[in-house]
Design an enzyme around this catalytic site. Structure first.
Site, PDB file in Angstrom:
ATOM      1  N   GLY A  84      22.160  16.051 -24.092  1.00 31.91           N
ATOM      2  CA  GLY A  84      20.973  16.791 -23.670  1.00 31.91           C
ATOM      3  C   GLY A  84      21.295  17.979 -22.779  1.00 31.91           C
ATOM      4  O   GLY A  84      20.410  18.518 -22.107  1.00 31.91           O
ATOM      5  N   ASP A 122      26.346  24.095 -34.901  1.00 29.41           N
ATOM      6  CA  ASP A 122      26.910  22.985 -34.120  1.00 29.41           C
ATOM      7  C   ASP A 122      27.908  22.169 -34.935  1.00 29.41           C
ATOM      8  O   ASP A 122      29.005  21.849 -34.473  1.00 29.41           O
ATOM      9  CB  ASP A 122      25.792  22.055 -33.633  1.00 29.41           C
ATOM     10  CG  ASP A 122      24.808  22.783 -32.731  1.00 29.41           C
ATOM     11  OD1 ASP A 122      25.051  23.952 -32.396  1.00 29.41           O
ATOM     12  OD2 ASP A 122      23.780  22.167 -32.381  1.00 29.41           O
TER      13      ASP A 122
HETATM   14  P1  ADP Z   1      22.645  17.660 -27.755  1.00 32.53           P
HETATM   15  O1  ADP Z   1      23.166  17.567 -29.143  1.00 32.53           O
HETATM   16  O2  ADP Z   1      22.436  19.086 -27.334  1.00 32.53           O
HETATM   17  O3  ADP Z   1      23.479  16.930 -26.748  1.00 32.53           O
HETATM   18  P2  ADP Z   1      20.463  16.237 -28.925  1.00 32.53           P
HETATM   19  O4  ADP Z   1      19.102  15.897 -28.446  1.00 32.53           O
HETATM   20  O5  ADP Z   1      20.594  17.006 -30.191  1.00 32.53           O
HETATM   21  O6  ADP Z   1      21.212  16.978 -27.716  1.00 32.53           O
HETATM   22  O7  ADP Z   1      21.300  14.902 -29.128  1.00 32.53           O
HETATM   23  C1  ADP Z   1      21.333  13.933 -28.087  1.00 32.53           C
HETATM   24  C2  ADP Z   1      21.133  12.558 -28.695  1.00 32.53           C
HETATM   25  O8  ADP Z   1      22.317  12.178 -29.438  1.00 32.53           O
HETATM   26  C3  ADP Z   1      20.965  11.457 -27.675  1.00 32.53           C
HETATM   27  O9  ADP Z   1      19.611  11.367 -27.270  1.00 32.53           O
HETATM   28  C4  ADP Z   1      21.414  10.232 -28.450  1.00 32.53           C
HETATM   29  O10 ADP Z   1      20.401   9.798 -29.345  1.00 32.53           O
HETATM   30  C5  ADP Z   1      22.543  10.789 -29.302  1.00 32.53           C
HETATM   31  N1  ADP Z   1      23.828  10.594 -28.629  1.00 32.53           N
HETATM   32  C6  ADP Z   1      24.651  11.549 -28.136  1.00 32.53           C
HETATM   33  N2  ADP Z   1      25.778  10.997 -27.583  1.00 32.53           N
HETATM   34  C7  ADP Z   1      25.649   9.663 -27.743  1.00 32.53           C
HETATM   35  C8  ADP Z   1      26.463   8.531 -27.386  1.00 32.53           C
HETATM   36  N3  ADP Z   1      27.620   8.680 -26.752  1.00 32.53           N
HETATM   37  N4  ADP Z   1      26.010   7.314 -27.712  1.00 32.53           N
HETATM   38  C9  ADP Z   1      24.837   7.160 -28.344  1.00 32.53           C
HETATM   39  N5  ADP Z   1      24.036   8.168 -28.696  1.00 32.53           N
HETATM   40  C10 ADP Z   1      24.416   9.403 -28.403  1.00 32.53           C
HETATM   41 MG    MG Z   2      22.078  18.332 -30.884  1.00 37.63          MG
END
Ligand code: ADP
Ligand code: MG
Length: 410
Positions: free
Chosen positions: A148, A198
């Protein structure tokens, strides 16, 4: 001001949550993984809101990765586990999400984090590899990509698992095709209308380089960006704020850009040459459409300027271009926020800083700062002090050493 807690600056890759997925996989599933794969998050150096205008972007991979331990199964069951708190309570620590490959459904409203990896398996099935992925897999992941913060933790999840499954099933898919498959998974299975940047960054970036990507024909070029060799650092400042405006504002900017292209009689704003910007602006009706068009045309141009400076080996010269990019995002596209502006303004006043800008979707998330290595501690401290004085939560600061794209580790 001097009382501010110093912002923690971690050496690249030395994250306390450094992944140890093999031992955890063994403990979780009671057998050995067939391998371990890693895929990085990314930060975008220049070219913002240009991808849906068929324009140019220039991301680089972070040292932070999502790491996957994976082993195939034969009974059609997909077991997914994340050892990170990002998974929340939905199959988080201790909880394994168990799905049947033949029952995967897009846009599952009950879905949590697992939709990203499950979407990859679903997308492989839809793209002609249903027989290969039918047996299922045991998957355990650990990620050091902040979630996030606009650093693409989601693409790291997708690309890491996609590479693992490609290798295990020996699928004839190149890295750009894996990126497209992961974008398809995120668009159609998770339901996020993201562009191709991305996933391409996570799959295709190379150490010591930024990636010049033409989002029209997906042509790529590795641009030398060896910061340590130049005595420079690119800091990521994660403001740790997300302002609610985000989703609606993205759709509104996107619609405004499409309206601008329509008024100018081109398929995408990519087709408006920078030399013809003034003439184009004169033809447009609508104040916000005019601003959005100016941002997109000038930011596409800035990708070209940055490319020229980096090709010439003059890394410091990109600093002013980054600052102009920030002004354009703040004043024309209007997607910045007080926290991001504060990072950029504070950095710009600090000796040894060459440039800074917000990066990513805006309304929070992260900014980048190009700075002499010798001034890293000073600028980090000044930004932390400014945040404290303004009553903001302490930001998270770390260096974005241009790192390798997805790879097998073991
Ligand atoms: P960004 O890609 O910019 O970090 P997004 O909202 O696209 O933000 O993705 C974030 C989401 O990806 C989290 O809310 C979760 O659902 C998933 N996610 C990311 N890293 C993990 C992790 N290490 N374990 C579980 N889910 C993850
Ligand atoms: Mg994302």
């Amino acid at each position: 001001m001097d009382q501010a807690r110093p912002t923690q600056v971690r050496p690249a890759g030395a994250d306390p949550a450094e992944a140890r997925p093999t031992a955890e996989f063994r403990a979780l599933y009671g057998r050995e993984p067939e391998g371990v794969w890693a895929a990085p998050g990314r930060v975008n150096l220049i070219g913002e809101y240009t991808d849906f205008n068929d324009g140019f972007v220039m991301p680089l991979a972070l040292p932070h990765t999502a790491r996957f331990a994976v082993a195939r199964r034969t009974d059609g069951v997909l077991r997914l586990h994340s050892g990170d708190s990002a998974a929340g309570t939905d199959g988080g620590r201790g909880g394994v999400v168990e799905l049947r490959v033949d029952e995967l459904k897009p846009l599952d409203a009950s879905g949590g984090w697992w939709r990203y990896p499950a979407g990859v398996v679903w997308a492989l099935g839809r793209r002609g590899y249903a027989a290969e992925v039918a047996g299922g897999a045991d998957v355990h992941l650990r990620s050091t990509v902040p979630t996030g913060a606009g650093l693409s933790s989601s693409a790291a999840l997708e690309v890491g698992l996609a590479l693992a499954l490609r290798d295990l099933y020996e699928l004839p898919l190149g890295r750009p095709e894996l990126a497209q498959l992961c974008q398809y998974a995120e668009n159609a299975f998770v339901g996020v209308p993201c562009g191709i940047m991305d996933q391409t960054a996570s799959a295709c970036c190379e150490e010591g380089h930024a990636l010049h990507l033409d989002t029209r024909d997906l042509s790529r070029r590795q641009i030398p960006f060896d910061l340590p060799a130049h005595g420079l650092a690119l800091l990521v400042v994660d403001t740790r704020v997300t302002h609610a405006l985000g989703d609606g504002a993205y759709a509104e900017r996107r619609a405004g850009c499409e309206e601008g292209a329509r008024q100018l009689g081109v398929s995408h704003l990519r087709d408006v040459p920078h030399e013809e910007l003034d003439a184009a602006l004169g033809k447009l009706t609508g104040e916000s459409v005019r601003r959005y068009v100016r941002h997109v045309v000038t930011d596409n141009h800035r990708v070209g300027l940055v490319t020229g400076h980096l090709d010439a080996g003059d890394v410091r010269a990109i600093g002013p271009v980054l600052l102009e990019g920030h002004a354009s995002l703040r004043d024309d596209l209007r997607i910045s926020c007080p926290e991001l502006d504060l990072v950029v303004e504070t950095a710009a006043r600090t000796p040894g800083v060459h440039g800074a800008r917000m990066t990513g979707g805006g309304f929070g998330g992260s900014a980048i700062v190009l700075v002499e290595e010798s001034a890293v501690a000073d600028v980090s401290h000044r930004v932390a002090s400014a945040f404290e004085a303004a009553g903001h939560r302490a930001p998270r600061v770390f260096p974005a050493t241009p790192s390798a794209g997805a790879r097998q580790l073991a």
